[in-house]
Design an enzyme around this catalytic site. Structure first.
Site, PDB file in Angstrom:
ATOM      1  N   GLU A 247       0.794  -1.705   0.255  1.00 40.37           N
ATOM      2  CA  GLU A 247       0.330   0.257   0.047  1.00 40.37           C
ATOM      3  C   GLU A 247       0.788   1.351   0.095  1.00 40.37           C
ATOM      4  O   GLU A 247       0.446   2.525  -0.540  1.00 40.37           O
ATOM      5  CB  GLU A 247      -0.790  -0.128   1.481  1.00 40.37           C
ATOM      6  CG  GLU A 247      -2.053  -0.982   0.929  1.00 40.37           C
ATOM      7  CD  GLU A 247      -1.758  -2.344   1.936  1.00 40.37           C
ATOM      8  OE1 GLU A 247      -0.575  -2.748   2.382  1.00 40.37           O
ATOM      9  OE2 GLU A 247      -2.686  -3.744   1.671  1.00 40.37           O
TER      10      GLU A 247
ATOM     11  N   HIS B 270      -9.150  -6.174   9.106  1.00 36.71           N
ATOM     12  CA  HIS B 270      -9.548  -5.397   8.071  1.00 36.71           C
ATOM     13  C   HIS B 270     -10.917  -4.537   7.813  1.00 36.71           C
ATOM     14  O   HIS B 270     -11.890  -4.345   6.618  1.00 36.71           O
ATOM     15  CB  HIS B 270     -10.259  -7.083   7.064  1.00 36.71           C
ATOM     16  CG  HIS B 270      -9.093  -7.525   6.466  1.00 36.71           C
ATOM     17  ND1 HIS B 270      -7.824  -8.342   7.434  1.00 36.71           N
ATOM     18  CD2 HIS B 270      -8.815  -7.538   5.035  1.00 36.71           C
ATOM     19  CE1 HIS B 270      -7.342  -9.005   6.410  1.00 36.71           C
ATOM     20  NE2 HIS B 270      -7.873  -8.614   4.654  1.00 36.71           N
TER      21      HIS B 270
END
Lengths: 318, 320
Positions: free
Chosen positions: A54, A123
């Protein structure tokens, strides 16, 4: 009006903006795999699968944005923004200012957030307040299919970095989207229901809880106005204050935890600017200050429900 | 002042190095004498900065880090505007909003200076992607240190640049120091260049205190980047002769190591070479030093004459 899902609305917005502007590109882990239609229409240069990293995805977007591209990056799940935080906060958000305005950072970072998939806390974490606190960023979190499309189109055209949070529970919800090109402006709240006795202020999936609560309250003779913020930053302060001045009471409802959350900001705003109109303290209904559990019943208990909104509204009005 | 382009004359390399040295020593002296904000100098590393920048064409873009003055000055930055920026004055390259640590100068192709160590490596891939996707000429040069090479972003950046065939010349100025920690305490490998091989990236190591050698190797590396459309990692072995951030007494530095590197100072080395080759005589070098001193004095005068930004500037340039 066509009825489509949020996922389809996102793809429509991407396709339309990519058609209009050759500098728009989509990057992220699996984006080319999951959106073959976009690859077919716009080619592999503009729809790029990336490594699962990311930080470099966000950094690449920041660098590319500074030099004239308009990247949309899909970082998958909001907690993964921890890995991209430096690039989003310290680079994309600050380098326009630090450079004295020499560069712009027109990028969009997409991420899913919120309870609904039972995926657990690494998550699922509602992190919007972290980024609302960072200068130079904008932040949207829609609740309707039409807003997902219209706000994503506006976000792509915005010359600033925009974080675009997709509430997981809404990702496959269906709704109506107007025909033709419809832009929803960033920074403008929507009044989902008019009311006189109190204002329910929310965003993302808890807007629906507020609407259901308002329905129940109407049966009891309590008239609730429902404001959908849509944009967390910039916040539509005028819409919030106008509604609270009208009703004299407010409850802010969101799934993210309470401390230093968006609700605190809204409550403080009302206290500062509409204190004289208040007939009762501003309440906050939020998720607990705990990581999100995976177990479905616990995960649902995390989210403020319509019943809780109704109970709070009764307390406030009577 | 705009982008400075270099011809083959080696004297120009010495002149650029002398300017950087004089500028940085002035910045350090101002901090000591008058409380001007401190800076991260790169004294001793001038040959790496000048050698690489002298190899660049007008289209090349630069990303750099907190030790950026050498890169900027080598590229043609006005030392007055640079010093004004360090001093937080309106006449600086970023209107005084950057200070010494994040100076960028779009007009010089110096973009996105990041002082989060390794941040420049994350941005470089994006700048290079834009160059490639928009079919613009010019490679992207990313300066970083051995400290940044120990960051995860170094590895992510090289991997993606190799994977996507991005035109990046990675320049690691391995100066042996990572803030207050010697490189030997943070990595087992002797050098950084070899790590690039694992990503399928061509690499070279050069004596970073020999400006002509740096220019030659950087020129070849850039030809490779432009010609093959692939990244290249150049490691310049050099040494940070001053401390991490002014003021810094360097009490933690081994005296013998420092002395050994002082003996390899790139400026006297180049000066001796020019004298030996007969390209310059002592009078020419004295004149060069006097000209540089005058330039730095003028820069200081410009900087102190430049006003502070108006307080209304506090919240401008946040959003476009």
């Amino acid at each position: 009006m066509a009825r489509i899902t949020v996922q389809e609305a996102i793809e429509q917005a991407l396709a339309e903006e990519m058609s209009l502007d050759a500098n728009v590109l989509l990057m992220g882990e699996g984006v080319a795999t999951k959106r073959p239609g976009l690859v077919q229409a716009f080619g592999g240069e503009r729809v790029r699968n990336t490594p699962l990293a990311e930080g470099i995805i966000a950094g690449t977007a920041a660098g590319a944005a500074a030099m004239g591209l308009r990247p949309v990056i899909d970082l998958l799940f909001a907690p993964f923004l921890c890995y991209a935080m430096d690039e989003l906060v310290n680079s994309a958000g600050k380098l326009r200012y630090l450079s004295g305005g020499q560069f712009e950072f027109p990028l969009v970072a997409l991420a899913m957030t919120g309870a609904g998939w039972g995926v657990g806390a690494q998550h699922n974490h509602n992190v919007e307040a972290w980024f609302a606190h960072a200068p130079g960023l904008k932040l949207v979190m829609p609740s309707t299919v039409a807003d997902f499309k219209g706000l994503l189109k506006s976000a792509i055209r915005d010359p600033n970095p925009v974080l675009f949070f997709v509430d997981i529970a809404l990702a496959y919800a269906a709704g109506e989207v107007p025909e033709g090109e419809v832009l929803v402006p960033i920074g403008r709240a929507a009044t989902r229901r008019e009311g006189e006795d109190l204002t329910l202020i929310s965003y993302a999936k808890t807007v629906d809880a507020c609407l259901r609560a308002a329905e129940t309250l109407a049966g009891e003779g309590i008239s609730a106005e429902v404001i959908d913020l849509r944009s967390i930053k910039p916040l539509d302060e005028a819409a919030i204050l106008a509604s609270v001045r009208k009703t004299g009471r407010a409850i802010v409802v969101h799934e993210a935890s309470r401390t230093c959350g968006v609700g605190a900001e809204v409550a403080a705003l009302v206290a500062e600017h509409a204190f004289d109109a208040l007939k009762a303290p501003v309440l906050r209904l939020t998720g607990p200050d705990a990581p999100t559990p995976a177990s479905y019943p616990l995960e649902q208990a995390f989210v403020p429900q319509a019943e809780a909104v109704v109970a709070a509204a009764r307390r406030l009005v009577r | 002042m705009g982008i400075r382009l270099y011809d083959e004359r080696p004297e120009a390399l010495l002149e650029a190095m002398l300017l950087i040295r004089a500028y940085e020593e002035k910045a350090a002296a101002l901090q000591a004498e008058s409380g001007t904000p401190g800076t991260c100098t790169a004294v001793g590393q001038e040959a790496a900065a000048v050698g690489v920048v002298a190899a660049l064409g007008a289209d090349e873009l630069i990303l750099t880090n907190h030790r950026s003055a050498g890169h900027l000055l080598a590229r043609g930055a006005d030392p007055g505007r640079l010093l004004a920026e360090v001093m937080g004055r309106r006449g600086g390259y970023c209107k005084g909003k950057s200070g010494s640590l994040h100076v960028s100068a779009r007009e010089l192709g110096v973009v996105l200076t990041s002082t989060i160590v390794g941040g420049e490596l994350a941005l470089a891939t994006g700048v290079a992607l834009a160059q490639k996707q928009l079919r613009r000429p010019g490679a992207v040069v990313c300066f970083f240190g051995d400290g940044a090479a120990c960051e995860g972003r170094f590895h992510e950046s090289l991997n993606l640049a190799a994977l996507w065939g991005l035109p990046v010349l990675y320049v690691c100025e391995n100066n042996e120091w990572q803030a207050f920690v010697h490189r030997r305490e943070t990595m087992l490998a002797e050098g950084i260049a070899g790590w690039a091989g694992n990503y399928g990236i061509d690499h070279a190591t050069v004596d970073g205190n020999d400006v002509e050698q740096v220019r030659a190797v950087a020129t070849a590396a850039l030809e490779s980047v432009r010609g093959r459309g692939r990244p290249f990692l150049l490691e310049a072995r050099t040494y940070r002769l001053r401390g991490h951030f002014e003021p810094d007494d360097q009490a933690y530095v081994d005296a013998d190591e420092l002395a050994a590197w002082r003996a390899r100072d790139p400026l006297p080395r180049m000066e001796a070479r020019l004298l030996a080759s007969g390209r310059c005589d002592a009078a020419a070098i004295t004149a060069m030093k006097a000209a540089v001193a005058a330039q730095v004095a003028a820069a200081h005068a410009f900087a102190i004459d430049s006003p502070y930004p108006a307080l209304e500037e506090l919240t401008t340039d946040v959003y476009a």
